[in-house]
Design a protein around this motif. Sequence first.
Motif, PDB file in Angstrom:
ATOM      1  N   PRO A  36       0.825  -1.209   0.000  1.00 42.06           N
ATOM      2  CA  PRO A  36       0.000   0.000   0.000  1.00 42.06           C
ATOM      3  C   PRO A  36       0.862   1.264   0.000  1.00 42.06           C
ATOM      4  CG  PRO A  36      -0.624  -1.482   1.793  1.00 42.06           C
ATOM      5  CD  PRO A  36       0.617  -2.027   1.178  1.00 42.06           C
ATOM      6  N   ASN A  37       0.360   2.308  -0.647  1.00 41.83           N
ATOM      7  CA  ASN A  37       1.112   3.560  -0.718  1.00 41.83           C
ATOM      8  C   ASN A  37       1.265   4.222   0.638  1.00 41.83           C
ATOM      9  OD1 ASN A  37       1.586   3.460  -3.475  1.00 41.83           O
ATOM     10  ND2 ASN A  37      -0.358   4.440  -3.959  1.00 41.83           N
ATOM     11  N   THR A  38       0.447   3.837   1.606  1.00 42.87           N
ATOM     12  CA  THR A  38       0.574   4.442   2.934  1.00 42.87           C
ATOM     13  C   THR A  38       1.876   4.039   3.620  1.00 42.87           C
ATOM     14  OG1 THR A  38      -0.721   2.615   3.871  1.00 42.87           O
ATOM     15  CG2 THR A  38      -1.908   4.632   3.330  1.00 42.87           C
ATOM     16  N   VAL A  39       2.404   2.885   3.286  1.00 39.96           N
ATOM     17  CA  VAL A  39       3.643   2.423   3.940  1.00 39.96           C
ATOM     18  C   VAL A  39       4.819   3.345   3.598  1.00 39.96           C
ATOM     19  CG1 VAL A  39       5.279   0.517   4.166  1.00 39.96           C
ATOM     20  CG2 VAL A  39       2.830   0.054   4.106  1.00 39.96           C
ATOM     21  N   PRO A  40       5.123   3.603   2.313  1.00 41.83           N
ATOM     22  CA  PRO A  40       6.218   4.545   2.030  1.00 41.83           C
ATOM     23  C   PRO A  40       5.928   5.960   2.546  1.00 41.83           C
ATOM     24  CG  PRO A  40       5.691   3.298   0.065  1.00 41.83           C
ATOM     25  CD  PRO A  40       4.652   2.970   1.076  1.00 41.83           C
ATOM     26  N   LEU A  41       4.670   6.359   2.528  1.00 49.42           N
ATOM     27  CA  LEU A  41       4.337   7.691   3.041  1.00 49.42           C
ATOM     28  C   LEU A  41       4.619   7.798   4.536  1.00 49.42           C
ATOM     29  CD1 LEU A  41       1.027   8.508   1.131  1.00 49.42           C
ATOM     30  CD2 LEU A  41       3.287   9.508   0.789  1.00 49.42           C
ATOM     31  N   VAL A  42       4.267   6.764   5.296  1.00 49.67           N
ATOM     32  CA  VAL A  42       4.557   6.767   6.737  1.00 49.67           C
ATOM     33  C   VAL A  42       6.061   6.755   6.965  1.00 49.67           C
ATOM     34  CG1 VAL A  42       4.397   5.373   8.842  1.00 49.67           C
ATOM     35  CG2 VAL A  42       2.367   5.755   7.456  1.00 49.67           C
ATOM     36  N   LEU A  43       6.791   5.972   6.197  1.00 53.93           N
ATOM     37  CA  LEU A  43       8.246   5.914   6.355  1.00 53.93           C
ATOM     38  C   LEU A  43       8.888   7.277   6.074  1.00 53.93           C
ATOM     39  CD1 LEU A  43       9.033   2.460   4.722  1.00 53.93           C
ATOM     40  CD2 LEU A  43       9.052   3.019   7.152  1.00 53.93           C
ATOM     41  N   ILE A  44       8.428   7.947   5.040  1.00 55.69           N
ATOM     42  CA  ILE A  44       8.973   9.266   4.728  1.00 55.69           C
ATOM     43  C   ILE A  44       8.569  10.274   5.795  1.00 55.69           C
ATOM     44  CG2 ILE A  44       8.807  11.185   3.093  1.00 55.69           C
ATOM     45  CD1 ILE A  44       8.925   9.096   0.857  1.00 55.69           C
ATOM     46  N   ALA A  45       7.325  10.188   6.276  1.00 52.58           N
ATOM     47  CA  ALA A  45       6.870  11.112   7.319  1.00 52.58           C
ATOM     48  C   ALA A  45       7.673  10.930   8.603  1.00 52.58           C
ATOM     49  CB  ALA A  45       5.381  10.908   7.586  1.00 52.58           C
ATOM     50  N   THR A  46       7.979   9.694   8.974  1.00 50.62           N
ATOM     51  CA  THR A  46       8.779   9.482  10.186  1.00 50.62           C
ATOM     52  C   THR A  46      10.226   9.919   9.967  1.00 50.62           C
ATOM     53  OG1 THR A  46       9.195   7.178   9.580  1.00 50.62           O
ATOM     54  CG2 THR A  46       7.355   7.618  11.090  1.00 50.62           C
ATOM     55  N   GLY A  47      10.703   9.810   8.741  1.00 51.46           N
ATOM     56  CA  GLY A  47      12.045  10.320   8.448  1.00 51.46           C
ATOM     57  C   GLY A  47      12.114  11.829   8.602  1.00 51.46           C
ATOM     58  N   ILE A  48      11.057  12.510   8.201  1.00 49.53           N
ATOM     59  CA  ILE A  48      10.996  13.964   8.367  1.00 49.53           C
ATOM     60  C   ILE A  48      10.810  14.319   9.835  1.00 49.53           C
ATOM     61  CG2 ILE A  48       9.615  16.013   7.848  1.00 49.53           C
ATOM     62  CD1 ILE A  48       9.077  14.732   5.075  1.00 49.53           C
ATOM     63  N   ILE A  74      20.682  -2.864 -16.132  1.00 50.64           N
ATOM     64  CA  ILE A  74      21.790  -3.783 -16.397  1.00 50.64           C
ATOM     65  C   ILE A  74      21.292  -5.221 -16.480  1.00 50.64           C
ATOM     66  CG2 ILE A  74      23.905  -4.757 -15.405  1.00 50.64           C
ATOM     67  CD1 ILE A  74      24.523  -1.936 -14.341  1.00 50.64           C
ATOM     68  N   THR A  75      20.446  -5.622 -15.531  1.00 52.08           N
ATOM     69  CA  THR A  75      19.982  -7.008 -15.497  1.00 52.08           C
ATOM     70  C   THR A  75      18.784  -7.258 -16.403  1.00 52.08           C
ATOM     71  OG1 THR A  75      18.511  -6.592 -13.626  1.00 52.08           O
ATOM     72  CG2 THR A  75      20.766  -7.306 -13.130  1.00 52.08           C
ATOM     73  N   LYS A  76      18.166  -6.203 -16.870  1.00 52.31           N
ATOM     74  CA  LYS A  76      16.962  -6.286 -17.705  1.00 52.31           C
ATOM     75  C   LYS A  76      15.828  -7.030 -16.994  1.00 52.31           C
ATOM     76  CE  LYS A  76      19.187  -5.556 -22.096  1.00 52.31           C
ATOM     77  NZ  LYS A  76      20.194  -4.783 -21.541  1.00 52.31           N
ATOM     78  N   GLU A  77      15.845  -6.995 -15.667  1.00 54.83           N
ATOM     79  CA  GLU A  77      14.788  -7.559 -14.823  1.00 54.83           C
ATOM     80  C   GLU A  77      14.067  -6.402 -14.145  1.00 54.83           C
ATOM     81  OE1 GLU A  77      13.769 -10.735 -13.859  1.00 54.83           O
ATOM     82  OE2 GLU A  77      14.965 -11.558 -15.488  1.00 54.83           O
ATOM     83  N   PRO A  78      12.771  -6.321 -14.300  1.00 54.72           N
ATOM     84  CA  PRO A  78      12.070  -5.189 -13.663  1.00 54.72           C
ATOM     85  C   PRO A  78      11.987  -5.364 -12.145  1.00 54.72           C
ATOM     86  CG  PRO A  78      10.493  -6.687 -14.661  1.00 54.72           C
ATOM     87  CD  PRO A  78      11.863  -7.190 -15.041  1.00 54.72           C
ATOM     88  N   LEU A  79      12.057  -4.252 -11.453  1.00 50.41           N
ATOM     89  CA  LEU A  79      11.856  -4.214 -10.006  1.00 50.41           C
ATOM     90  C   LEU A  79      10.441  -3.703  -9.783  1.00 50.41           C
ATOM     91  CD1 LEU A  79      13.225  -4.506  -7.188  1.00 50.41           C
ATOM     92  CD2 LEU A  79      13.710  -2.065  -7.337  1.00 50.41           C
ATOM     93  N   PRO A  80       9.610  -4.455  -9.075  1.00 51.67           N
ATOM     94  CA  PRO A  80       8.239  -3.983  -8.853  1.00 51.67           C
ATOM     95  C   PRO A  80       8.229  -2.602  -8.206  1.00 51.67           C
ATOM     96  CG  PRO A  80       8.466  -6.262  -8.155  1.00 51.67           C
ATOM     97  CD  PRO A  80       9.842  -5.765  -8.490  1.00 51.67           C
ATOM     98  N   GLY A  81       7.252  -1.794  -8.622  1.00 53.11           N
ATOM     99  CA  GLY A  81       7.176  -0.407  -8.157  1.00 53.11           C
ATOM    100  C   GLY A  81       7.039  -0.276  -6.659  1.00 53.11           C
ATOM    101  N   GLY A  82       6.277  -1.163  -6.033  1.00 50.97           N
ATOM    102  CA  GLY A  82       6.119  -1.110  -4.587  1.00 50.97           C
ATOM    103  C   GLY A  82       7.415  -1.397  -3.861  1.00 50.97           C
ATOM    104  N   ASP A  83       8.192  -2.340  -4.374  1.00 49.20           N
ATOM    105  CA  ASP A  83       9.479  -2.667  -3.763  1.00 49.20           C
ATOM    106  C   ASP A  83      10.447  -1.492  -3.901  1.00 49.20           C
ATOM    107  OD1 ASP A  83       8.327  -5.097  -3.317  1.00 49.20           O
ATOM    108  OD2 ASP A  83       9.576  -6.197  -4.744  1.00 49.20           O
ATOM    109  N   PHE A  84      10.425  -0.844  -5.066  1.00 53.21           N
ATOM    110  CA  PHE A  84      11.263   0.325  -5.299  1.00 53.21           C
ATOM    111  C   PHE A  84      10.922   1.437  -4.303  1.00 53.21           C
ATOM    112  CE2 PHE A  84      12.097   4.377  -7.396  1.00 53.21           C
ATOM    113  CZ  PHE A  84      13.423   4.232  -7.761  1.00 53.21           C
ATOM    114  N   LYS A  85       9.625   1.717  -4.162  1.00 61.14           N
ATOM    115  CA  LYS A  85       9.191   2.758  -3.227  1.00 61.14           C
ATOM    116  C   LYS A  85       9.537   2.389  -1.794  1.00 61.14           C
ATOM    117  CE  LYS A  85       4.938   2.791  -4.692  1.00 61.14           C
ATOM    118  NZ  LYS A  85       3.518   3.084  -4.869  1.00 61.14           N
ATOM    119  N   LEU A  86       9.372   1.119  -1.439  1.00 63.32           N
ATOM    120  CA  LEU A  86       9.654   0.675  -0.081  1.00 63.32           C
ATOM    121  C   LEU A  86      11.128   0.843   0.263  1.00 63.32           C
ATOM    122  CD1 LEU A  86       8.670  -0.783   2.536  1.00 63.32           C
ATOM    123  CD2 LEU A  86       9.382  -2.896   1.419  1.00 63.32           C
TER     124      LEU A  86
END
Length: 148
Positions: A36-48, A74-86
């Motif tokens: 969920p998008n709330t997880v990266p948002l909470v992580l960024i908010a606590t970082g601030i 380089i690897t031509k393997e996609p990284l899922p967007g949620g994992d990238f954001k996390l």
Amino acid sequence: MIWWNERCRMPLSCTILNGAALIYGGAVDYKRREIPNTVPLVLIATGIASGAFILPRFLIMLAVGFILWLSTKITKEPLPGGDFKLICALTFSVGLPITLAILLFVGLGAIFMSIFCGLPLSRHIPLCSYTAPMYLLILLFSLSRLFF
């Protein structure tokens, strides 16, 4: 009581909030294979909210994001967007050393689970489901260093 983690200089309330967000994200990621998008948002908010300098955290987050993007090219393997954001939000919140420790233990946990369950080891695991317990283990290790 305010407890400051000497590694990431984060108040205990922010650390607990990060743990709760990661547990929630881990449960959703295990069930639906999306973070969920709330997880990266909470992580960024606590970082601030941690009171640390924001510019160095932001620059490190951009560097990690660039390295992740470069690894997908380089690897031509996609990284899922949620994992990238996390991963980027976790880097912003707790810092690079703790994020690297978490990712190391996540990789070891994924290898252990693939051997234990007899599943093939693949790159696409529910990352937040593995990240939450590893974050809590590192938190407990940091807390135990205070008392022992």
